[in-house]
Scaffold this active site. Structure first.
Site, PDB file in Angstrom:
ATOM      1  N   CYS A 265      13.130  10.830   8.377  1.00 36.23           N
ATOM      2  CA  CYS A 265      12.734  10.378   9.724  1.00 36.23           C
ATOM      3  C   CYS A 265      13.836  10.609  10.754  1.00 36.23           C
ATOM      4  O   CYS A 265      13.550  10.869  11.912  1.00 36.23           O
ATOM      5  CB  CYS A 265      12.348   8.907   9.666  1.00 36.23           C
ATOM      6  SG  CYS A 265      13.539   7.926   8.724  1.00 36.23           S
TER       7      CYS A 265
ATOM      8  N   LYS B  64       0.883  -1.179   0.000  1.00 37.57           N
ATOM      9  CA  LYS B  64       0.000   0.000   0.000  1.00 37.57           C
ATOM     10  C   LYS B  64       0.908   1.214   0.000  1.00 37.57           C
ATOM     11  O   LYS B  64       1.480   1.580   1.025  1.00 37.57           O
ATOM     12  CB  LYS B  64      -0.876  -0.030   1.262  1.00 37.57           C
ATOM     13  CG  LYS B  64      -2.212   0.652   1.134  1.00 37.57           C
ATOM     14  CD  LYS B  64      -2.151   2.143   0.871  1.00 37.57           C
ATOM     15  CE  LYS B  64      -1.922   2.980   2.104  1.00 37.57           C
ATOM     16  NZ  LYS B  64      -1.711   4.400   1.757  1.00 37.57           N
TER      17      LYS B  64
ATOM     18  N   GLU C 218       8.359  16.284  16.115  1.00 38.04           N
ATOM     19  CA  GLU C 218       8.922  16.062  14.781  1.00 38.04           C
ATOM     20  C   GLU C 218       8.263  17.028  13.792  1.00 38.04           C
ATOM     21  O   GLU C 218       7.042  17.028  13.646  1.00 38.04           O
ATOM     22  CB  GLU C 218       8.665  14.616  14.341  1.00 38.04           C
ATOM     23  CG  GLU C 218       9.304  14.308  13.000  1.00 38.04           C
ATOM     24  CD  GLU C 218       8.959  12.911  12.478  1.00 38.04           C
ATOM     25  OE1 GLU C 218       7.791  12.508  12.573  1.00 38.04           O
ATOM     26  OE2 GLU C 218       9.875  12.253  11.967  1.00 38.04           O
TER      27      GLU C 218
ATOM     28  N   GLU D 264       8.782   1.325  11.451  1.00 37.24           N
ATOM     29  CA  GLU D 264       9.832   2.347  11.241  1.00 37.24           C
ATOM     30  C   GLU D 264       9.135   3.694  11.372  1.00 37.24           C
ATOM     31  O   GLU D 264       8.403   4.104  10.471  1.00 37.24           O
ATOM     32  CB  GLU D 264      10.424   2.219   9.827  1.00 37.24           C
ATOM     33  CG  GLU D 264      11.278   1.008   9.602  1.00 37.24           C
ATOM     34  CD  GLU D 264      12.657   1.128  10.210  1.00 37.24           C
ATOM     35  OE1 GLU D 264      12.948   2.142  10.882  1.00 37.24           O
ATOM     36  OE2 GLU D 264      13.448   0.201  10.016  1.00 37.24           O
TER      37      GLU D 264
HETATM   38  P1  NAD Z   1       1.651   8.417   7.981  1.00 29.97           P
HETATM   39  O1  NAD Z   1       1.757   7.563   9.202  1.00 29.97           O
HETATM   40  O2  NAD Z   1       0.599   9.437   7.921  1.00 29.97           O
HETATM   41  O3  NAD Z   1       1.437   7.502   6.688  1.00 29.97           O
HETATM   42  C1  NAD Z   1       2.290   6.423   6.395  1.00 29.97           C
HETATM   43  C2  NAD Z   1       1.507   5.353   5.640  1.00 29.97           C
HETATM   44  O4  NAD Z   1       0.510   4.842   6.517  1.00 29.97           O
HETATM   45  C3  NAD Z   1       0.773   5.887   4.409  1.00 29.97           C
HETATM   46  O5  NAD Z   1       0.853   4.936   3.379  1.00 29.97           O
HETATM   47  C4  NAD Z   1      -0.655   6.025   4.909  1.00 29.97           C
HETATM   48  O6  NAD Z   1      -1.628   5.928   3.909  1.00 29.97           O
HETATM   49  C5  NAD Z   1      -0.738   4.849   5.864  1.00 29.97           C
HETATM   50  N1  NAD Z   1      -1.801   4.938   6.874  1.00 29.97           N
HETATM   51  C6  NAD Z   1      -2.390   6.054   7.381  1.00 29.97           C
HETATM   52  N2  NAD Z   1      -3.343   5.718   8.277  1.00 29.97           N
HETATM   53  C7  NAD Z   1      -3.354   4.365   8.355  1.00 29.97           C
HETATM   54  C8  NAD Z   1      -4.100   3.423   9.099  1.00 29.97           C
HETATM   55  N3  NAD Z   1      -5.051   3.793   9.957  1.00 29.97           N
HETATM   56  N4  NAD Z   1      -3.833   2.107   8.944  1.00 29.97           N
HETATM   57  C9  NAD Z   1      -2.866   1.696   8.087  1.00 29.97           C
HETATM   58  N5  NAD Z   1      -2.134   2.552   7.335  1.00 29.97           N
HETATM   59  C10 NAD Z   1      -2.365   3.869   7.465  1.00 29.97           C
HETATM   60  O7  NAD Z   1       3.083   9.025   7.780  1.00 29.97           O
HETATM   61  P2  NAD Z   1       3.568  10.007   6.623  1.00 29.97           P
HETATM   62  O8  NAD Z   1       3.052  11.360   6.922  1.00 29.97           O
HETATM   63  O9  NAD Z   1       3.292   9.398   5.302  1.00 29.97           O
HETATM   64  O10 NAD Z   1       5.148   9.948   6.816  1.00 29.97           O
HETATM   65  C11 NAD Z   1       5.803  10.721   7.740  1.00 29.97           C
HETATM   66  C12 NAD Z   1       6.209   9.912   8.947  1.00 29.97           C
HETATM   67  O11 NAD Z   1       6.902   8.733   8.540  1.00 29.97           O
HETATM   68  C13 NAD Z   1       7.157  10.676   9.821  1.00 29.97           C
HETATM   69  O12 NAD Z   1       6.822  10.491  11.162  1.00 29.97           O
HETATM   70  C14 NAD Z   1       8.492  10.027   9.502  1.00 29.97           C
HETATM   71  O13 NAD Z   1       9.461  10.182  10.494  1.00 29.97           O
HETATM   72  C15 NAD Z   1       8.117   8.601   9.291  1.00 29.97           C
HETATM   73  N6  NAD Z   1       9.128   7.865   8.516  1.00 29.97           N
HETATM   74  C16 NAD Z   1       9.910   6.951   9.150  1.00 29.97           C
HETATM   75  C17 NAD Z   1      10.910   6.278   8.448  1.00 29.97           C
HETATM   76  C18 NAD Z   1      11.808   5.255   9.110  1.00 29.97           C
HETATM   77  O14 NAD Z   1      12.484   4.520   8.393  1.00 29.97           O
HETATM   78  N7  NAD Z   1      11.849   5.187  10.431  1.00 29.97           N
HETATM   79  C19 NAD Z   1      11.106   6.537   7.097  1.00 29.97           C
HETATM   80  C20 NAD Z   1      10.281   7.473   6.492  1.00 29.97           C
HETATM   81  C21 NAD Z   1       9.297   8.145   7.209  1.00 29.97           C
END
Ligand code: NAD
Length: 501
Positions: A306, A196, A403, A272
């Protein structure tokens, strides 16, 4: 991989835009393009121009179920179930080669969809994706069990078996790279996958799927369902026939993923999540190198990283000369057109993220921190934010605690090594940290004191497919990359043999 220094060819640009804008995209299930059960869609926008790039179907339970069924069939009884590790390794190598062949097209597509600079895509995202696939190709025929000789007349061996059907849900900041971090180890270990992609940047996942098919992965092994988190994402995490979900995103979404897993079939979860990473400069640091490392640490990928070094701890002695250099370098960073090879910082991913970052900047000012560089948007079209440096920040301020996920760094003065280690650790996150010093014993002492999954010494944001990456505390659990990632996609079975007599 050679890195071109010119603008993408206009013919390629035109082809890509025409292809994705022409008609709504479809899901990729069973190696075929599949329509959504409903007419629900969402728009994908180029964040540098605010123009529509594509329309994608908002998949939900029906599409996820269809994809999971295809993956289950492929895993249990399809041709893939009879593939050896060597077959999987050979496939991953073919895919890596195909990605390399189409690297420029993928870089341009990701550039249009994500807003990051083409130069970074060519130099970092695409090579890292290819490298990750090659790395796991090498592992595919080396995933072995052990032999054990317990007391008694027994012989025991263990098998490292795939989990089965895995889900992967990723964030928008490195769309293609993050697929490879999950796809590589999952396929090396013999799993089937339902992916997804992020709704803001789903296009490279769809193109990746086509290349997967071209590289010869049998039907059903890799499926992509586009959709929002609360529809497609939630359906995947709650599905009773998904054995594991690998998730990258915000910690609050990670909590929802764990809850869904707990309330459904207790599927395995690896997370992650985000960070508020400390970047610590000691007073003996090489000043120029530390400033360069700090710039990479916070401004790489528009700060949408991140493990971005968003808390900069400076010793009082170095504060003024360091800040002068940092603010000057931040002000002179080239922000703008992501398709220009000279651009150092592109657009933030979306209007929502852009406004969130500007909101944090206003909050920083309101709480008494001082802007010494940037502090505002850039231009009046597209989601561009000036690289921003805040001085006079206190540990308790919002910008020092939360963050931001944008190009904003908070400068925090400190006195002693113990003081800085304690304050660096005073966060719920624990993803990355850096130490700049010429004193090796202090560097290693601090590396041991810092509670984070990665510590960089005299560098920042260094990554390699062979090196594990992941979080302490609320930055998540499980390690991606390296040998460790195979643990996320395998389970161990013990087989007892009674030798008789
Ligand atoms: P997000 O959590 O909003 O979305 C991430 C993914 O989760 C998207 O594909 C989204 O559609 C999905 N999602 C949203 N709600 C969901 C639910 N209820 N159930 C299942 N899936 C759901 O995050 P974002 O805004 O896309 O990304 C930013 C965040 O990601 C930041 O906190 C960043 O630090 C983190 N991040 C971490 C890493 C790592 O390797 N640790 C890498 C990249 C980004």
């Amino acid at each position: 991989m050679p890195v071109a220094a010119q603008r993408p060819a206009s013919a390629l640009l035109g082809q890509i835009q025409a292809r994705w804008l022409k008609e709504p995209t479809r899901h990729f299930i069973d190696n075929q393009w599949v329509e959504n059960a409903t007419s629900q869609t969402f728009d994908v926008v180029n964040p540098a121009t605010e123009e529509k790039l594509a329309t994608c179907p908002n998949g939900g339970k029906a599409e996820i179920d269809r994809a999971v069924k295809a993956a289950r069939k492929a895993f249990e009884s399809g041709p893939y179930s009879r593939w050896s590790g060597r077959d999987r390794g050979n496939f991953l190598r073919r895919l890596a080669d195909l990605i390399e062949k189409h690297a420029e097209e993928l870089a341009v597509l990701e550039c249009l969809n994500n807003g990051k600079p083409i130069g970074e895509l060519r130099a970092v995202d695409l090579p890292l994706t290819v490298q990750t696939l090659h790395y796991y190709a090498g592992w595919a025929d080396k995933i072995h069990g052990e032999t054990i000789h317990p007391p008694g007349n027994f012989f025991v061996y263990t098998r490292r078996e795939p989990m089965g059907v895995c889900g992967s849900i990723t964030a928008w900041n490195f769309p293609l790279v993050l697929i490879s971090w999950k796809f590589g180890p999952a396929i090396a270990a013999g799993n089937a996958l339902v992916h997804k992609p992020p709704e803001q940047a789903p296009l490279s996942a769809l193109r990746f799927a086509e290349l997967v098919r071209e590289a010869g992965l049998p039907e059903g092994v890799f499926n992509v369902v586009t959709g929002l988190g609360e529809t497609a994402g939630e359906a995947l995490t709650r599905h009773m026939d998904v054995d594991k979900v690998g998730f990258t995103g915000h910690y609050q979404t990670g909590q929802l993923v764990m809850k869904a897993a707990a309330e459904s079939n207790l599927k395995r979860v690896s997370l992650e999540l985000g960070g508020k990473s400390p970047n610590i400069v000691l007073d003996d640091a090489d000043l120029e190198a530390a400033v360069q490392g700090t710039l990479t640490g916070i401004f790489f990928n528009q700060g949408e990283v991140c493990c971005a070094g968003s808390r900069l701890f400076l010793p009082k002695k170095l504060h003024d000369p360091f800040l002068d250099r940092l603010a000057g370098a931040a002000e002179s960073r080239r922000v703008g057109d992501p398709l220009d090879p000279g651009t150092e910082q592109g657009a933030q991913i979306s209007k929502e993220q852009f406004e969130k970052i500007l909101g944090y900047i206003e909050k920083g000012k309101a709480e008494g921190a001082k802007v010494v560089a940037g502090g505002k948007r850039c231009g009046d079209r597209g989601y561009f934010v000036r690289p921003t440096v805040f001085d006079g920040v206190q540990d308790g301020m919002t910008i020092a605690r939360e963050e931001i996920f944008g190009p904003v760094v908070s400068v925090l003065p400190y006195d002693t090594l113990e003081d800085v280690a304690r304050r660096a650790n005073a966060t719920n996150y624990g993803l990355g940290a850096a130490v700049f010093t010429q004193d090796l014993s202090k560097a290693h002492k601090l590396a041991g004191m810092l509670k984070s999954g990665t510590v960089w010494i005299n560098c920042y944001n260094a990554f390699d497919a062979s090196v594990p990456f992941g979080g302490y505390k609320m930055s998540g659990f499980g390690r991606e990359l390296g040998q460790h990632a195979l643990e996320l996609y395998t389970q161990t079975k013990a087989v007892w043999v009674n030798l008789g007599g």
